[in-house]
Design a protein around this motif. Structure first.
Motif, short mmCIF file in Angstrom:
data_model
loop_
_atom_site.label_atom_id
_atom_site.label_comp_id
_atom_site.label_asym_id
_atom_site.label_seq_id
_atom_site.Cartn_x
_atom_site.Cartn_y
_atom_site.Cartn_z
N TYR A 242 28.57 -37.73 22.08
CA TYR A 242 27.16 -38.29 22.29
C TYR A 242 26.46 -38.85 21.12
O TYR A 242 26.99 -38.26 19.99
CB TYR A 242 26.14 -37.10 22.70
N ALA A 243 25.64 -39.64 20.93
CA ALA A 243 24.79 -39.86 19.84
C ALA A 243 23.43 -39.94 20.09
O ALA A 243 22.81 -40.17 21.03
CB ALA A 243 25.04 -41.69 19.53
N ILE A 244 22.72 -39.37 19.01
CA ILE A 244 21.20 -39.35 18.97
C ILE A 244 20.75 -39.59 17.80
O ILE A 244 21.26 -39.77 16.51
CB ILE A 244 20.92 -37.74 19.27
N GLY A 245 19.31 -39.84 17.66
CA GLY A 245 18.73 -40.41 16.40
C GLY A 245 18.87 -41.82 16.34
O GLY A 245 19.11 -42.57 16.91
N ASP A 246 18.74 -42.28 15.08
CA ASP A 246 18.84 -43.50 14.77
C ASP A 246 20.11 -44.29 14.94
O ASP A 246 20.31 -45.53 15.03
CB ASP A 246 18.63 -43.83 13.18
N ILE A 247 21.17 -43.52 14.98
CA ILE A 247 22.56 -44.12 15.17
C ILE A 247 22.70 -44.59 16.63
O ILE A 247 23.53 -45.53 16.91
CB ILE A 247 23.63 -43.21 15.01
N ALA A 248 21.71 -44.12 17.65
CA ALA A 248 21.86 -44.21 19.17
C ALA A 248 21.26 -45.61 19.47
O ALA A 248 19.94 -45.70 19.16
CB ALA A 248 21.55 -43.00 19.99
N ALA A 249 21.71 -46.43 20.46
CA ALA A 249 21.06 -47.50 20.95
C ALA A 249 21.23 -47.15 22.65
O ALA A 249 22.23 -47.65 22.98
CB ALA A 249 21.71 -48.64 20.38
N LEU A 250 20.06 -46.83 23.34
CA LEU A 250 20.02 -46.56 24.73
C LEU A 250 19.52 -48.17 25.27
O LEU A 250 18.39 -48.39 24.81
CB LEU A 250 19.31 -45.41 25.14
N ILE A 251 20.35 -48.82 25.50
CA ILE A 251 19.83 -50.44 25.72
C ILE A 251 19.47 -50.25 27.38
O ILE A 251 20.07 -49.81 28.20
CB ILE A 251 20.83 -51.40 25.66
#
Length: 451
Positions: free
Chosen positions: A320-329
């Motif tokens: 999983y990725a969260i915060g500034d590194i994550a891009a939920l398009i």
């Protein structure tokens, strides 16, 4: 021989000899969180004392409160006021361990992390590694300027500024003095605007007291922005008001300009304009910072990791990725969610609920971001606020900004230190001690490294 002992309430007697990173023995599912920023800590808080083993990994042993980096850079706060040790943060969390290490590679097929301290396996991996300064491939600019993404960057800016001001009192060369006392900030977002305002107040209130050798007018501050407005993610009213505040502080704002080169003394823009300056602070962009092991096809603009609506990295089963590194398009967020603390904390809190739901076979919901508004300050009693339909500026916006940031700082002692410093500054315009603890040395040029 390893003696039996209890760590966080867990028997630590089975530290496997073949594991370079030793962890408490546990039969619970292991969640490894890489990065202790706003997102990572929010996830830790959500998972504390639950039936899951949590391992927090970070290259530093402390959390950094990034929104106030600019105040450390301009001597407004001391660095220990805005950093907080992870081990103090997780004290009493029976299922959470911290390990000081830097992750180098993800081996997803083996559910393994390779770090500079050894290997570590996981059941669920969460990347909360944040971003680093993006110089857009301009190596000379990167070599000769300073970003502001780490507490060390802030201290480097402080020492660079103070050293150059001291040198300006020594030199008899007028051009050299101009270069030493000119400051260029690239990027008109919140970080750039706040840095420009803080520098302008330093020039107005501190410079005449500390450096009576020359007038405050000798210190010029330039803010360079590539488009035609400041704070582009905020309202037009916020942008207009911010520009007025900066002009009142004698900041020279250059719109529709971008830096093309910087050799350490001369800033060159794409339009051909040149500025003599030995101080360049880069806040014009960031890019995702994560270890290798994720296929490039899952990386989107800004070097961010594309995730689904559950914040799972595209193409992965348990990463999983969260915060500034994550891009939920999505339709609601075509460029991903904003890279701000409130989005990071909401994602961390959401993922803690989601992971526990997956582990306990309970229904899970999609992530939904709630924008609580935006704030930016330009100096004492000068700030702008966008809170839904309510948009205002001035003293009350500044007061709100101060309260929100003070409450967000980790640790009672840090809140007390920051609040005290702000109170002193409010009534006296005084800043903390302007000490040069260590000499700042710019990176060597390419020519020098080849010698």
């Amino acid at each position: 021989m390893i003696k039996n002992q209890m760590v966080n309430g867990i028997d630590d007697s089975t530290c496997k000899a073949e594991d370079a990173i030793c962890l408490p023995n546990s039969r619970l599912p292991r969640v490894v969180i890489v990065g202790g920023g706003f997102a990572g800590l929010a996830l830790v808080e959500g998972l504390k004392n639950k039936d899951v083993q949590v391992v927090l990994i970070d290259r530093n042993n402390f959390h950094q409160f990034q929104p106030l980096f600019y105040q450390v850079a301009t001597s407004g706060l001391e660095p220990d006021s805005i950093v907080f040790p992870f081990r103090k943060q997780i004290k009493g969390y029976r299922n959470v361990s911290f390990r000081l290490a830097e992750v180098q590679e993800i081996q997803a097929s083996a559910n393994t992390l390779i770090t500079d301290k050894g290997k570590l396996t996981y059941d669920y991996l969460v990347l909360a590694t944040g971003t680093k300064t993006n110089f857009f491939g301009m190596e000379e600019v990167e070599r000769n300027s300073l970003g502001m993404k780490d507490i060390r960057d802030s201290l480097n800016i402080r020492h660079m500024m103070l050293q150059n001001l001291e040198q300006a009192t020594i030199t008899c060369d007028d051009n050299e003095r101009d270069a030493l006392t000119n400051f260029v900030i690239v990027g008109g977002g919140p970080a750039g605007v706040e840095m420009a305002g803080a520098l302008a107040e330093f020039c107005k209130y501190i410079l005449p007291k500390d450096y009576p050798e020359y007038p405050s007018s000798i210190m010029n501050i330039y803010l360079i922005e590539a488009i035609d407005e400041l704070l582009s993610t905020m309202s037009e009213k916020a942008s207009t008001k911010t520009l007025k505040y900066l002009k009142d502080l004698d900041v020279k704002v250059l719109f529709n300009e971008s830096v093309s080169d910087y050799d350490g003394s001369i800033v060159t823009t794409k339009s051909g304009k040149t500025i003599l300056a030995k101080n360049l602070i880069w806040t014009a962009g960031v890019k995702g910072d994560f270890p290798k092991g994720i296929d490039d096809k899952h990386v989107v603009k800004g070097n961010r990791l594309k995730t689904d609506a559950y914040l799972k990295v595209d193409g992965q089963e348990n990463i999983y990725a969260i915060g500034d590194i994550a891009a939920l398009i999505s339709e609601e967020s075509p460029k991903g969610h904003p890279q701000v603390a409130q989005a990071a904390m909401q994602q961390g809190k959401y993922l803690s609920v989601t992971l526990m739901g997956l582990i306990n076979d309970k229904p899970i919901s999609l992530f939904s971001y709630r924008d609580k508004g935006s704030l930016a300050t330009v100096g004492k009693r000068k700030a702008v606020a966008d809170l839904g339909k309510l948009k205002f500026a001035g003293y009350f916006a500044w007061l709100l900004w101060s309260v929100v940031h003070l409450l967000s700082i980790s640790g009672f002692r840090n809140k007390l230190l920051v609040g005290f410093n702000w109170a002193v500054s409010y009534f006296s315009y005084e800043k903390s001690n302007r000490l040069i603890i260590r000499n700042f040395k710019p990176k060597p040029s390419v020519n020098n490294t080849k010698k």
